[in-house]
Design a protein around this motif. Structure first.
Motif, PDB file in Angstrom:
ATOM      1  N   SER A  43       0.826  -1.214   0.000  1.00 34.47           N
ATOM      2  CA  SER A  43       0.000   0.000   0.000  1.00 34.47           C
ATOM      3  C   SER A  43       0.855   1.257   0.000  1.00 34.47           C
ATOM      4  N   GLY A  44       2.174   1.079  -0.039  1.00 36.30           N
ATOM      5  CA  GLY A  44       3.077   2.226  -0.075  1.00 36.30           C
ATOM      6  C   GLY A  44       3.564   2.703   1.268  1.00 36.30           C
ATOM      7  N   ASP A  45       3.250   1.956   2.338  1.00 32.30           N
ATOM      8  CA  ASP A  45       3.706   2.338   3.670  1.00 32.30           C
ATOM      9  C   ASP A  45       5.159   1.903   3.863  1.00 32.30           C
ATOM     10  N   GLU A  46       5.767   2.362   4.945  1.00 28.81           N
ATOM     11  CA  GLU A  46       7.159   2.038   5.259  1.00 28.81           C
ATOM     12  C   GLU A  46       7.249   1.601   6.720  1.00 28.81           C
ATOM     13  N   ILE A  47       7.857   0.436   6.959  1.00 28.09           N
ATOM     14  CA  ILE A  47       8.000  -0.079   8.324  1.00 28.09           C
ATOM     15  C   ILE A  47       9.167   0.619   9.001  1.00 28.09           C
ATOM     16  N   THR A  48       8.931   1.178  10.186  1.00 22.20           N
ATOM     17  CA  THR A  48       9.985   1.898  10.900  1.00 22.20           C
ATOM     18  C   THR A  48      10.475   1.158  12.144  1.00 22.20           C
ATOM     19  N   GLU A  49       9.646   0.253  12.678  1.00 18.60           N
ATOM     20  CA  GLU A  49      10.063  -0.514  13.862  1.00 18.60           C
ATOM     21  C   GLU A  49       9.144  -1.713  14.060  1.00 18.60           C
ATOM     22  N   ILE A  50       9.734  -2.833  14.462  1.00 27.73           N
ATOM     23  CA  ILE A  50       8.957  -3.992  14.912  1.00 27.73           C
ATOM     24  C   ILE A  50       9.573  -4.445  16.226  1.00 27.73           C
ATOM     25  N   SER A  51       8.744  -4.576  17.258  1.00 28.12           N
ATOM     26  CA  SER A  51       9.266  -4.986  18.554  1.00 28.12           C
ATOM     27  C   SER A  51       8.267  -5.896  19.252  1.00 28.12           C
ATOM     28  N   GLY A  52       8.780  -6.653  20.232  1.00 25.94           N
ATOM     29  CA  GLY A  52       7.903  -7.516  21.013  1.00 25.94           C
ATOM     30  C   GLY A  52       8.469  -8.903  21.205  1.00 25.94           C
ATOM     31  N   VAL A  53       7.586  -9.828  21.544  1.00 19.43           N
ATOM     32  CA  VAL A  53       7.963 -11.215  21.801  1.00 19.43           C
ATOM     33  C   VAL A  53       7.627 -12.052  20.575  1.00 19.43           C
ATOM     34  N   ALA A  54       8.644 -12.685  20.007  1.00 24.81           N
ATOM     35  CA  ALA A  54       8.454 -13.466  18.788  1.00 24.81           C
ATOM     36  C   ALA A  54       8.759 -14.941  19.006  1.00 24.81           C
ATOM     37  N   SER A  55       8.741 -15.371  20.247  1.00 26.97           N
ATOM     38  CA  SER A  55       9.014 -16.772  20.553  1.00 26.97           C
ATOM     39  C   SER A  55       7.973 -17.315  21.518  1.00 26.97           C
ATOM     40  N   GLY A  56       7.107 -18.173  21.016  1.00 24.79           N
ATOM     41  CA  GLY A  56       6.146 -18.844  21.881  1.00 24.79           C
ATOM     42  C   GLY A  56       6.843 -19.720  22.894  1.00 24.79           C
ATOM     43  N   THR A  57       7.982 -20.266  22.485  1.00 23.84           N
ATOM     44  CA  THR A  57       8.770 -21.110  23.386  1.00 23.84           C
ATOM     45  C   THR A  57       9.229 -20.311  24.604  1.00 23.84           C
ATOM     46  N   MET A  58       9.762 -19.116  24.364  1.00 24.35           N
ATOM     47  CA  MET A  58      10.252 -18.284  25.465  1.00 24.35           C
ATOM     48  C   MET A  58       9.111 -17.828  26.372  1.00 24.35           C
ATOM     49  N   ILE A  71       3.959  -3.363  15.260  1.00 26.43           N
ATOM     50  CA  ILE A  71       4.502  -2.911  13.983  1.00 26.43           C
ATOM     51  C   ILE A  71       4.243  -1.412  13.836  1.00 26.43           C
ATOM     52  N   TYR A  72       5.317  -0.644  13.842  1.00 28.48           N
ATOM     53  CA  TYR A  72       5.219   0.799  13.629  1.00 28.48           C
ATOM     54  C   TYR A  72       5.582   1.124  12.179  1.00 28.48           C
ATOM     55  N   THR A  73       4.832   2.040  11.585  1.00 27.18           N
ATOM     56  CA  THR A  73       5.088   2.446  10.205  1.00 27.18           C
ATOM     57  C   THR A  73       4.985   3.961  10.095  1.00 27.18           C
ATOM     58  N   LYS A  74       5.231   4.472   8.904  1.00 27.70           N
ATOM     59  CA  LYS A  74       5.064   5.916   8.688  1.00 27.70           C
ATOM     60  C   LYS A  74       3.630   6.331   9.001  1.00 27.70           C
ATOM     61  N   ARG A  75       2.673   5.477   8.621  1.00 27.18           N
ATOM     62  CA  ARG A  75       1.257   5.801   8.848  1.00 27.18           C
ATOM     63  C   ARG A  75       0.806   5.454  10.261  1.00 27.18           C
ATOM     64  N   TYR A  76       1.363   4.381  10.804  1.00 25.18           N
ATOM     65  CA  TYR A  76       1.014   3.953  12.164  1.00 25.18           C
ATOM     66  C   TYR A  76       2.181   4.279  13.083  1.00 25.18           C
ATOM     67  N   SER A  77       2.469   5.570  13.217  1.00 27.60           N
ATOM     68  CA  SER A  77       3.652   5.991  13.972  1.00 27.60           C
ATOM     69  C   SER A  77       3.377   6.195  15.454  1.00 27.60           C
TER      70      SER A  77
END
Length: 369
Positions: A176-191, A329-335
């Motif tokens: 859609s033309g957006d740009e991802i600026t940051e992704i953070s959090g927990v990405a391990s179900g195991t952890m 998920i942070y983006t230019k639009r979802y800042s």
């Protein structure tokens, strides 16, 4: 006047149904995820697609046109041709009629190195494995180029977040033309599983065994505990967002004691209780501070870091349970307010279901023969 929707038994039947499109699937690795996938395929009743398993393999044997009932009953493959990754790719190419989907549920580097060859020769791929996408950046670029060329479709939704729509959400934003600026959090179900078990008073070593036996961890739990699994996931996320990163650029906090790195899996699990007191103490200290231990990752265009953090007791990350993941998920639009994807991020059932979703998705791109 009443209107009956029942069809008269004497009324001539007209079939307006569309003939199902056939999808042929070869599954490499029929353990926790691959074995569950065979069951899902066997029980699938789809309006558009007929999915046929034309072959399976494990590390020792390869079976073409296998007895699916035998496989879905959880029995190990004990006969067939010797599994030879020098010949299987060419065999798949030869058998391909444009509707063959290769599923890699092995986690093997040898198997992952076959992707480029398969895609270039028109064999589609759906995989929960993180290996191929975390080789050198050039290899990842080749896979995406092959997918974008239309020769064959490449899907790896379940490589991050199991069945959660993380990769597809990112792709939708980018398209859609957006740009991802940051992704953070927990990405391990195991952890998440391990640290919530700790909070419940379960010794760390016992929690690791339970994660392995429940299919929540990698076959070798050290792939999770080393932080390697999370590092790979964030590397995949960053590359999917269009950024160039290599594995050696990621800062990783490992949970594997240095003395146990080179042990066999069995010996590692046997000696892990020696470190239970360390984790009991660390967990108690976090609770005293009204915080909880979580294994957190963060990606920005400047870098990637993953490791153990004490998160605030009232934060969304602290409230994760079971095998939940939570990615912001942070983006230019979802800042200001990020898009949040949350749910079970590990387990054979949700992962296998996600792979099946990728198979069906690929089916939508396959032209009728």
């Amino acid at each position: 006047m009443s209107l009956s929707l029942k069809k008269s038994s004497t009324e001539p039947h007209t079939d307006f149904s569309i003939k199902n499109k056939k999808l042929h699937v070869f599954i490499a690795g029929i353990g926790a995820v691959g074995g569950t996938l065979t069951k899902l395929i066997k029980g699938l009743d789809h309006q558009q697609f007929e999915v046929n398993i034309i072959g399976v393999c494990n590390s020792k044997f390869t079976k073409w046109h296998p007895d699916i009932d035998y496989i879905t009953n959880g029995k190990k493959l004990k006969e067939g041709e010797p599994t030879d990754w020098n010949s299987i790719p060419d065999e798949l190419v030869d058998r391909n009629e444009g509707n063959l989907i290769f599923v890699d549920a092995t986690g093997s580097e040898v198997v992952a190195h076959q992707y480029q060859h398969l895609l270039n020769h028109g064999v589609h791929i759906a995989t929960p494995s993180k290996r191929a996408n975390t080789f050198g950046q050039d290899y990842f670029d080749h896979l995406i180029k092959a997918n974008n060329s239309g020769k064959a479709q490449y899907r790896y939704e379940t490589a991050v977040g199991a069945g959660l729509p993380v990769i597809s959400t990112i792709k939708t934003l980018l398209n859609s033309g957006d740009e991802i600026t940051e992704i953070s959090g927990v990405a391990s179900g195991t952890m998440t599983f391990l640290f919530t078990q700790l909070q419940n008073g379960i010794p760390f070593s016992e929690a690791v065994r339970k994660a392995k036996e429940g299919g929540y961890s990698e076959p070798d739990p050290r792939d999770d505990l080393s932080g390697e699994d999370v590092a790979r996931k964030f590397l995949i996320l960053a590359r999917t967002c269009g950024y160039t990163f290599e594995r050696n650029q990621i800062r990783v906090d490992t949970l594997v004691p240095e003395k146990l790195i080179s042990y066999s899996i069995e010996d590692f699990l046997e000696h892990l209780p020696d470190y239970d007191s360390h984790w009991k103490s660390r967990n108690a200290q976090a609770l005293v501070n009204n915080r909880k231990l979580r294994y957190v990752g963060k990606f920005t265009p400047e870098g990637i870091a993953v490791g153990v953090e004490e998160v605030k007791g009232d934060s969304p990350l602290a409230n994760l349970k079971g095998t939940d993941n939570l990615l912001q998920i942070y983006t230019k639009r979802y800042s200001e307010s990020p898009i949040v994807v949350q749910g079970p991020g590990a387990g054979r059932d949700v992962t296998a279901a996600g792979v099946l979703g990728d198979i069906i998705d690929i089916g939508g791109f396959i032209k009728e023969n």
